[in-house]
Design an enzyme around this catalytic site. Structure first.
Site, PDB file in Angstrom:
ATOM      1  N   TYR A   1      20.094  62.214  30.764  1.00  0.00           N
ATOM      2  CA  TYR A   1      19.730  63.534  31.284  1.00  0.00           C
ATOM      3  C   TYR A   1      19.019  63.328  32.611  1.00  0.00           C
ATOM      4  CZ  TYR A   1      17.489  68.171  31.400  1.00  0.00           C
ATOM      5  OH  TYR A   1      17.057  69.432  31.749  1.00  0.00           O
TER       6      TYR A   1
ATOM      7  N   ASP B   1      17.110  56.739  37.628  1.00  0.00           N
ATOM      8  CA  ASP B   1      16.308  57.923  37.313  1.00  0.00           C
ATOM      9  C   ASP B   1      15.098  57.420  36.535  1.00  0.00           C
ATOM     10  OD1 ASP B   1      15.103  60.051  36.094  1.00  0.00           O
ATOM     11  OD2 ASP B   1      16.963  61.080  35.546  1.00  0.00           O
TER      12      ASP B   1
ATOM     13  N   LYS C   1       7.068  63.504  36.406  1.00  0.00           N
ATOM     14  CA  LYS C   1       6.117  63.300  35.299  1.00  0.00           C
ATOM     15  C   LYS C   1       4.834  62.573  35.735  1.00  0.00           C
ATOM     16  CE  LYS C   1       9.888  63.762  32.034  1.00  0.00           C
ATOM     17  NZ  LYS C   1       9.820  65.041  31.378  1.00  0.00           N
TER      18      LYS C   1
HETATM   19  N1  HOZ Z   1      13.854  68.193  27.280  1.00  0.00           N
HETATM   20  C1  HOZ Z   1      12.671  68.015  28.069  1.00  0.00           C
HETATM   21  C2  HOZ Z   1      12.157  66.591  28.007  1.00  0.00           C
HETATM   22  N2  HOZ Z   1      13.176  65.615  28.032  1.00  0.00           N
HETATM   23  C3  HOZ Z   1      11.650  68.965  27.554  1.00  0.00           C
HETATM   24  C4  HOZ Z   1      10.762  69.480  28.589  1.00  0.00           C
HETATM   25  C5  HOZ Z   1       9.849  70.574  28.067  1.00  0.00           C
HETATM   26  O1  HOZ Z   1      10.211  71.326  27.182  1.00  0.00           O
HETATM   27  O2  HOZ Z   1       8.739  70.653  28.573  1.00  0.00           O
END
Ligand code: HOZ
Length: 429
Positions: free
Chosen positions: A145, A240, A268
């Site tokens: 992702y 990434d 992040k």
């Molecule tokens: N799918 C996101 C982390 N891989 C979630 C992010 C979120 O909901 O804050």
């Protein structure tokens, strides 16, 4: 017995005005059922919800809060900066300071551009790789992702696959045709794709340690093989590192795994809990970016002074206290090693994948090395596991396709409490 009445009422109210009641799908608990908790605050290793429950946090806001929540130095940096105004759309010295610091911590990168999210970072990195090479196609891996830009929502991991839409409606066929898919850890397939598309592939984008189909480690030689293929075919290798950057080591996965990328995306941890993304590369590539070069990319809130202050404070702490990484590794390894005998005693099929402070548990008997093997996990067991832990005050990712992210505020006592909860939960699986 935990009560969730107020969270439940707030969720119902939110659903009237926000699709699904959340601003990011995984938060809705749809994959695990039940009511998402609504938070009042978080401090150190703990989350506190609207019903007065406390949880040991194993997601760290999906990665950023590596030092724990509301670290006094990060909060002070934000507070003192806020008094000076919150957005100018004009440069500040802070941006250069964090750029110098970030580049000094990571290997092999000469310039960095700050944006507002990991999605923006990956989207911009791919555009720049296309501009730099003059080619259109990219290779991505199923289950990886890279944010929710159109080009990446092809067999995407994380929330996309959790909700059964790894190929999202709304992505045009034209966009999809330029994203070529490969299996994670399958170097032969990547070789074939290059051979079938001579001089057409601008870049490979890969999570050097995948964190969006659970945590999946690269096989020995996989990243090195991608490096060689990119060199051979004149393509840009993009790591990434939105999840792994400044987490697996100060220099991220590049440092930890000893493989160098041409371009790296961050998010992040680099923002200290405020919305920051970034992409970095050697100068030769970054020279293609506006205003120096022709590849356009911009943003009103890019380099925002509050976000830069938070990120700078957190990176300074990590640079000054490199023992954080050993401490995080030890804590995560302890948890991992202590879970094993409990699972063995239960006699349940499982896999635990871990590197540094990223980890995931999968209820399956075959090794989890790519998206197909991750998808074999027993989701019914995962749901019971998640809710068993939640009911005992442990917050895990509410999807089997997400990684745990430990934070360094977690204490030995928290780990013991987590293992006790784990042991009790296993009796109900
Ligand atoms: N799918 C996101 C982390 N891989 C979630 C992010 C979120 O909901 O804050």
């Amino acid at each position: 017995m935990m009560q969730y009445q107020r969270s439940s009422a707030l969720f119902n109210e939110a659903k009237k005005v926000i699709p699904g009641g959340v601003n990011s799908p995984v938060r809705a608990f749809k994959a695990v059922g039940g009511t998402p908790i609504f938070l009042t605050h978080a401090k150190g290793a703990y989350l506190y919800d609207e019903d007065g429950n406390r949880y040991i946090d194993y997601i760290a806001s999906w990665g950023p809060m590596i030092l724990g929540h509301a670290h006094p130095k990060v909060i002070d940096a934000i507070k003192s900066r806020a008094d000076k105004g919150t957005s100018y759309g004009i440069p500040t010295e802070l941006e250069t300071q964090i750029a110098h610091l970030a580049l000094s911590m990571v290997p092999n990168m000469e310039q960095i551009r700050f944006v507002n999210s990991g999605t923006e970072a990956c989207m911009s990195a791919v555009r720049l790789a296309r501009g730099f090479t003059g080619r259109d196609k990219i290779i991505k891996f199923a289950g990886c992702y890279h944010g929710h830009a159109d080009a990446f929502l092809i067999q995407a991991g994380s929330g996309a696959v959790t909700f059964g839409s790894p190929n999202s409606p709304g992505v045009t066929a034209g966009t999809a045709q330029d994203t070529l898919l490969a299996r994670y850890n399958d170097l032969d397939q990547v070789t074939d794709i290059f051979e079938a598309n001579p001089e057409q592939i601008a870049a490979i984008i890969v999570e050097p340690v995948a964190g969006n189909m659970g945590c999946i480690l690269p096989d020995e030689g996989f990243l090195e093989g991608l490096r060689s293929l990119c060199d051979l075919h004149g393509a840009v290798l993009i790591f990434d590192e939105v999840m792994t950057g400044f987490r697996l080591a100060a220099g991220g996965a590049q440092e930890r795994l000893g493989v160098r990328a041409d371009m790296v995306t961050y998010g992040k941890v680099i923002g200290g809990g405020l919305p920051v993304g970034a992409f970095a590369a050697r100068k030769e590539i970054m020279d293609f970016l506006a205003p120096v070069g022709p590849v356009y990319q911009a943003g009103t809130l890019s380099g925002n002074p509050l976000a830069m202050s938070a990120g700078l404070a957190q990176l300074q702490l990590l640079q000054q206290h490199p023992q954080v990484y050993t401490s995080l590794d030890k804590k995560t390894e302890y948890l991992h090693q202590e879970m094993i005998p409990l699972l063995d005693r239960k006699g349940i099929a499982y896999q635990i994948n871990r590197l540094g402070s990223m980890m995931s548990a999968h209820f399956t008997d075959s090794p989890v090395v790519d998206f197909a093997s991750a998808a074999k996990g027993n989701n019914e067991s995962f749901k019971k596991y998640f809710h068993g832990m939640l009911a005992q005050g442990v917050y895990l990712p509410p999807s089997a396709f997400e990684s745990y992210f430990l934070n360094d505020a977690i204490t030995q006592k928290d780990l013991e409490q987590t293992l006790e909860a784990f042991s009790k939960t296993l009796t109900r699986l």
